[in-house]
Design a protein around this motif. Structure first.
Motif: not given
Length: 314
Positions: A136-151, A158-166, A244-247
């Motif tokens: 549910q957390e992954l679904f909310i961030f992936h289909q967020h009403s706030t259309d995160h663009m750019g940076l 990248l946050l969704q990648l971490i949630i998916m691994v968990g 780079l920061q993620f790595s």
């Protein structure tokens, strides 16, 4: 979320829970590797009826605080509804973040209730509920009403990648309930999620940390400030820095986890280290190899000694 504190509070929560899970997972494995089982929560050793459930109570308290911040403290009118009791567009994100927290409350409440009332729960049921929470957390961030663009959108991707691994590690634990590796990966992913939320708070909300060529601007459509880069070149540079920061965080977690594992193996893991049985060590096997066909009898001697000792202890 949607603010500096909105990222810091959940980030600290995930970080502490991840550290707690990582510590207990490694300790349980190195002290008794042959009897290891994955767990979705770990009791404390404090005396007291409810202190045992400090982790679950902390999840409930932190989630309630998050809901209070999202719906009642941070909104200008201290309530998220319009005059006609509808949900304004600018507050949709508050309800989405609160829904994530509500699912964590459901998980922790079920775990405490089943434990305190000593009710039988099918094997893997808490893992299923935890997987549902992360889904549910992954679904909310992936289909967020706030259309995160750019940076900002790249940081959330990248946050969704971490949630998916968990999420994948929890599903793997359902199939492999004795897997130390799956449990450790899940613990690290929770810790990583907390660290990344804290990192996002500084990189997206502290002007001194915002990459060169980008700046914080208030977007009235989003209902909060957001980071916008001046041109495509600045955007690409900022995304590359985020990668780079993620790595670097991943490398740090790898070194930290292995350092903790080796340290706890030295401190707790005496039971997992080979010890001679009543003075019979590898010399017995070496003698057996030198004598040719008597190696099996030497092994039998060691096994007989071990069985006799077990019989005496019993």
């Amino acid at each position: 979320m949607g603010s500096f504190l909105g990222h810091v509070y959940p980030g600290l929560g995930f970080m502490f829970i991840g550290l707690w899970h990582l510590f207990n997972t490694i300790r349980n494995y190195v002290t008794c590797p042959w009897d290891f089982r994955t767990r979705t929560w770990f009791p404390t050793r404090f005396k007291g009826r409810f202190l045992k459930y400090l982790e679950l109570l902390g999840i409930i308290a932190g989630s309630c605080l998050s809901i209070s911040l999202e719906l009642f403290i941070m909104p200008a009118k201290h309530q998220p509804l319009a005059e006609d009791w509808s949900i304004p567009v600018v507050h949709l994100k508050n309800f989405e973040h609160s829904t994530i927290s509500f699912f964590f409350i459901l998980y922790a409440t079920v775990a405490i209730y089943m434990e305190t009332h000593k009710l039988h729960m099918a094997e893997g049921m808490l893992h299923v509920i935890a997987a549902l929470v992360f889904s549910q957390e992954l679904f909310i961030f992936h289909q967020h009403s706030t259309d995160h663009m750019g940076l900002e959108g790249h940081y959330h991707w990248l946050l969704q990648l971490i949630i998916m691994v968990g999420l994948l590690s929890i599903v793997l634990e359902l199939q492999l309930p004795y897997s130390f590796v799956a449990s450790m990966v899940r613990s690290v992913s929770i810790l990583f999620q907390g660290l990344w939320l804290l990192h996002m708070a500084f990189m997206l909300w502290i002007p001194a940390c915002i990459p060169e060529g980008c700046e914080m601007q208030h977007d009235w459509d989003l209902g909060h400030g957001a980071v916008f880069c001046l041109d495509e070149k600045a955007t690409l540079r900022a995304k590359a820095l985020a990668n780079l920061q993620f790595s670097w965080y991943l490398a740090f977690l790898l070194m930290f986890t292995m350092g903790m594992y080796i340290s706890m193996l030295r401190f707790y893991g005496e039971n997992g280290i080979y010890k001679p049985v009543n003075g019979v060590d590898n010399k017995v096997f070496e003698m057996g190899e030198e004598q040719g066909g008597h190696s099996q009898s030497s092994m039998d001697l060691v096994i007989d000694h071990d069985e006799e000792n077990l019989g005496i202890e019993r």
